[in-house]
Design a protein around this motif. Structure first.
Motif, PDB file in Angstrom:
ATOM      1  N   GLY A  31      32.167  50.841  35.850  1.00 20.39           N
ATOM      2  CA  GLY A  31      32.499  49.610  36.575  1.00 20.39           C
ATOM      3  C   GLY A  31      31.350  48.623  36.640  1.00 20.39           C
ATOM      4  O   GLY A  31      31.375  47.684  37.437  1.00 20.39           O
ATOM      5  N   ASP A  47      35.069  46.143  32.764  1.00 20.26           N
ATOM      6  CA  ASP A  47      36.351  46.808  32.515  1.00 20.26           C
ATOM      7  C   ASP A  47      37.487  45.972  33.117  1.00 20.26           C
ATOM      8  O   ASP A  47      37.540  45.782  34.334  1.00 20.26           O
ATOM      9  CB  ASP A  47      36.288  48.201  33.161  1.00 20.26           C
ATOM     10  CG  ASP A  47      37.582  48.990  32.993  1.00 20.26           C
ATOM     11  OD1 ASP A  47      38.580  48.419  32.502  1.00 20.26           O
ATOM     12  OD2 ASP A  47      37.578  50.181  33.369  1.00 20.26           O
ATOM     13  N   ALA A  49      40.413  46.567  33.749  1.00 16.37           N
ATOM     14  CA  ALA A  49      41.331  47.254  34.663  1.00 16.37           C
ATOM     15  C   ALA A  49      40.688  47.538  36.016  1.00 16.37           C
ATOM     16  O   ALA A  49      41.349  48.045  36.923  1.00 16.37           O
ATOM     17  CB  ALA A  49      41.799  48.559  34.012  1.00 16.37           C
ATOM     18  N   ASN A  50      39.423  47.228  36.146  1.00 12.20           N
ATOM     19  CA  ASN A  50      38.666  47.621  37.347  1.00 12.20           C
ATOM     20  C   ASN A  50      38.439  46.401  38.254  1.00 12.20           C
ATOM     21  O   ASN A  50      37.620  45.525  37.951  1.00 12.20           O
ATOM     22  CB  ASN A  50      37.334  48.238  36.883  1.00 12.20           C
ATOM     23  CG  ASN A  50      36.502  48.747  38.039  1.00 12.20           C
ATOM     24  OD1 ASN A  50      36.530  48.193  39.135  1.00 12.20           O
ATOM     25  ND2 ASN A  50      35.750  49.805  37.785  1.00 12.20           N
ATOM     26  N   ASP A  51      39.159  46.353  39.372  1.00 12.65           N
ATOM     27  CA  ASP A  51      39.070  45.202  40.290  1.00 12.65           C
ATOM     28  C   ASP A  51      37.630  44.901  40.710  1.00 12.65           C
ATOM     29  O   ASP A  51      37.212  43.748  40.730  1.00 12.65           O
ATOM     30  CB  ASP A  51      39.873  45.467  41.577  1.00 12.65           C
ATOM     31  CG  ASP A  51      41.376  45.408  41.354  1.00 12.65           C
ATOM     32  OD1 ASP A  51      41.802  44.712  40.414  1.00 12.65           O
ATOM     33  OD2 ASP A  51      42.104  46.068  42.117  1.00 12.65           O
ATOM     34  N   ILE A  54      35.646  43.269  37.948  1.00 13.70           N
ATOM     35  CA  ILE A  54      36.048  41.869  37.720  1.00 13.70           C
ATOM     36  C   ILE A  54      35.519  40.979  38.848  1.00 13.70           C
ATOM     37  O   ILE A  54      34.999  39.893  38.607  1.00 13.70           O
ATOM     38  CB  ILE A  54      37.592  41.749  37.632  1.00 13.70           C
ATOM     39  CG1 ILE A  54      38.119  42.634  36.500  1.00 13.70           C
ATOM     40  CG2 ILE A  54      38.010  40.300  37.437  1.00 13.70           C
ATOM     41  CD1 ILE A  54      37.523  42.335  35.144  1.00 13.70           C
ATOM     42  N   GLN A  55      35.621  41.495  40.076  1.00 10.65           N
ATOM     43  CA  GLN A  55      35.080  40.715  41.196  1.00 10.65           C
ATOM     44  C   GLN A  55      33.579  40.482  41.008  1.00 10.65           C
ATOM     45  O   GLN A  55      33.063  39.395  41.270  1.00 10.65           O
ATOM     46  CB  GLN A  55      35.361  41.450  42.523  1.00 10.65           C
ATOM     47  CG  GLN A  55      35.013  40.631  43.757  1.00 10.65           C
ATOM     48  CD  GLN A  55      35.782  39.307  43.808  1.00 10.65           C
ATOM     49  OE1 GLN A  55      37.000  39.289  43.706  1.00 10.65           O
ATOM     50  NE2 GLN A  55      35.062  38.183  43.919  1.00 10.65           N
ATOM     51  N   VAL A 114      46.267  45.035  33.649  1.00  6.57           N
ATOM     52  CA  VAL A 114      44.870  44.712  33.971  1.00  6.57           C
ATOM     53  C   VAL A 114      44.753  44.285  35.425  1.00  6.57           C
ATOM     54  O   VAL A 114      45.759  44.023  36.094  1.00  6.57           O
ATOM     55  CB  VAL A 114      44.318  43.565  33.093  1.00  6.57           C
ATOM     56  CG1 VAL A 114      44.146  44.008  31.669  1.00  6.57           C
ATOM     57  CG2 VAL A 114      45.161  42.326  33.183  1.00  6.57           C
ATOM     58  N   SER A 115      43.521  44.176  35.882  1.00  7.50           N
ATOM     59  CA  SER A 115      43.290  43.698  37.246  1.00  7.50           C
ATOM     60  C   SER A 115      43.841  42.280  37.390  1.00  7.50           C
ATOM     61  O   SER A 115      43.517  41.408  36.581  1.00  7.50           O
ATOM     62  CB  SER A 115      41.786  43.687  37.533  1.00  7.50           C
ATOM     63  OG  SER A 115      41.538  42.889  38.673  1.00  7.50           O
ATOM     64  N   PRO A 116      44.669  42.032  38.427  1.00  7.69           N
ATOM     65  CA  PRO A 116      45.196  40.671  38.619  1.00  7.69           C
ATOM     66  C   PRO A 116      44.083  39.647  38.832  1.00  7.69           C
ATOM     67  O   PRO A 116      44.261  38.463  38.529  1.00  7.69           O
ATOM     68  CB  PRO A 116      46.076  40.779  39.867  1.00  7.69           C
ATOM     69  CG  PRO A 116      46.008  42.175  40.335  1.00  7.69           C
ATOM     70  CD  PRO A 116      45.148  42.982  39.413  1.00  7.69           C
ATOM     71  N   LEU A 117      42.916  40.112  39.293  1.00  7.17           N
ATOM     72  CA  LEU A 117      41.792  39.186  39.488  1.00  7.17           C
ATOM     73  C   LEU A 117      41.368  38.549  38.172  1.00  7.17           C
ATOM     74  O   LEU A 117      40.998  37.370  38.125  1.00  7.17           O
ATOM     75  CB  LEU A 117      40.576  39.923  40.069  1.00  7.17           C
ATOM     76  CG  LEU A 117      40.686  40.512  41.455  1.00  7.17           C
ATOM     77  CD1 LEU A 117      39.414  41.291  41.790  1.00  7.17           C
ATOM     78  CD2 LEU A 117      40.912  39.393  42.466  1.00  7.17           C
ATOM     79  N   ALA A 118      41.432  39.340  37.079  1.00  9.00           N
ATOM     80  CA  ALA A 118      41.009  38.828  35.771  1.00  9.00           C
ATOM     81  C   ALA A 118      41.925  37.702  35.307  1.00  9.00           C
ATOM     82  O   ALA A 118      41.534  36.854  34.508  1.00  9.00           O
ATOM     83  CB  ALA A 118      40.994  39.955  34.742  1.00  9.00           C
TER      84      ALA A 118
END
Ligand code: TXA
Ligand code: MG
Length: 338
Positions: A31, A47, A49-51, A54-55, A114-118
């Protein structure tokens, strides 16, 4: 023990041999954030997929949360893992022609992939398969999508060397686990972003894959590419300041002022006593793109209050050069007229 390339107060880019690439994929799995070279500019990868990862990218870059990230993949087959089937023939044609390479395709996202943040909360995903051997090796080894914006602080000039990355994050050393050094990036401006998530393909950002080349594949004019840069220039306030040096930027300059720094293009350069950075003596747009960001940095470092840019044709990759220069010249927050 500090396994990363960066300790708290020293930035040491890693040579991109196999062992270091493997180290970086482990960091991504944990991460953490890794800066890596692509053929366009360096990316700040995590990554997808990793919130938390991405944050961390948004925080490190200082990027507004509403601006989505490009997902980088090591294999064209991975398109189906991240997007729902939409215009598969068009995707196959464009990917077949331009991947690996500097084309980002915006497609409807596969829910939950994927992470919605991305995605900045959106329903589409930008996918790109870079051609840079270091990026390819890392992505293939990682086996999943790596979300990566350009590895600069938000709004500033994109990095085309590992050193640019370390400079940009000098004050945030803990934020990056490593910087993979792949040397200067060959292309020098970012990927072309093409939205094919609806019936009408649309250019969202000019880049190194040219409008002309895309139109040849589409067999029709590309929407979003029809605005002549001169038209945009008449209302620069519409442009968000981006890719911006410290100095102001003045475009299409034939006669630079004595106290300006000059970003020159082509063989006929006006006599100038101040600093000059030549993008391409031969008038090669590819060479100019490759040298653009380094040139803006060099002239900025000269201390001049304004960078005057000579006229550059807006054809081929010249359209991307124009786009970046116009944003660099756009009014900044804090400018008198804002
Ligand atoms: O060449 C490049 O594209 C570099 C290297 C690192 O791959 N990356 C890059 O990323 O330039 P960034 O984040 O600086 O710019 C990505 C652009 C932004 O303008 C963003 O709005 C757009 O792509 N974008 C990403 N995902 C999108 C989506 N789902 N829909 C629309 N635009 C998207
Ligand atoms: Mg960027």
């Amino acid at each position: 023990m500090n396994l990363s390339g960066l300790s708290n107060n020293s930035f040491v880019p890693l040579q991109p041999h196999k062992q270091n690439i493997t180290r970086c994929t482990h960091m991504l799995q944990e991460g953490r954030i890794v800066a890596f070279p692509t053929e366009t500019v360096y990316g700040l990868g995590g990554d997808a997929a990793n919130d938390a990862a991405i944050q961390a990218i948004y925080d490190t870059k200082g990027r507004p949360a509403h601006n989505p990230l490009i997902l980088h993949i090591g294999d064209a087959d991975m398109v189906g893992r991240y997007s729902v089937p939409f215009a598969p023939e068009l995707v196959a044609k464009l990917a077949g022609q331009f991947w690996p390479g500097a084309l980002t395709l915006v497609l409807p996202v596969k829910p939950g992939a994927v992470s919605p943040l991305a995605l900045a909360g959106g329903q589409t995903v930008g996918l790109r398969m870079p051609s840079h051997p270091v990026a390819r090796a890392m992505l293939r080894r990682f086996g999943k999508a790596v979300a990566a914006p350009s590895a600069n602080r938000s709004g500033q000039i994109s990095p085309t060397t590992a050193e640019h990355v370390t400079q940009a994050f000098r004050d945030h050393p803990g934020a990056l686990a490593a910087v993979l050094d792949g040397g200067p990036t060959p292309v020098g401006v970012e990927s072309t972003v093409l939205d094919i998530s609806s019936e009408m393909p649309r250019l969202l950002r000019a880049g190194s894959v040219t409008v002309e080349a895309i139109e040849a594949v589409l067999g029709q004019p590309l929407a979003g590419a029809e605005i002549a840069p001169q038209d945009v220039l008449t209302s620069p306030g519409l442009l968000q300041s981006h890719y911006a040096p410290r100095a102001r930027v003045r475009l299409n300059v034939v006669e630079p002022e004595p106290d300006e720094a000059l970003l020159a293009f082509g063989p006929d350069v006006p006599a100038h006593r101040g600093p000059v950075y030549h993008l391409s003596v031969d008038g090669s747009l590819e060479e100019a793109a490759h040298r653009l960001y380094a040139g803006m940095r060099a002239l900025d470092a000269s201390g001049a209050a304004c960078i005057a840019v000579m006229p550059i044709p807006a054809t081929g990759i010249g359209l991307a050069i124009h786009d970046r220069l116009q944003r660099a010249a756009a009014p900044r927050l804090g400018d008198d007229d804002e």
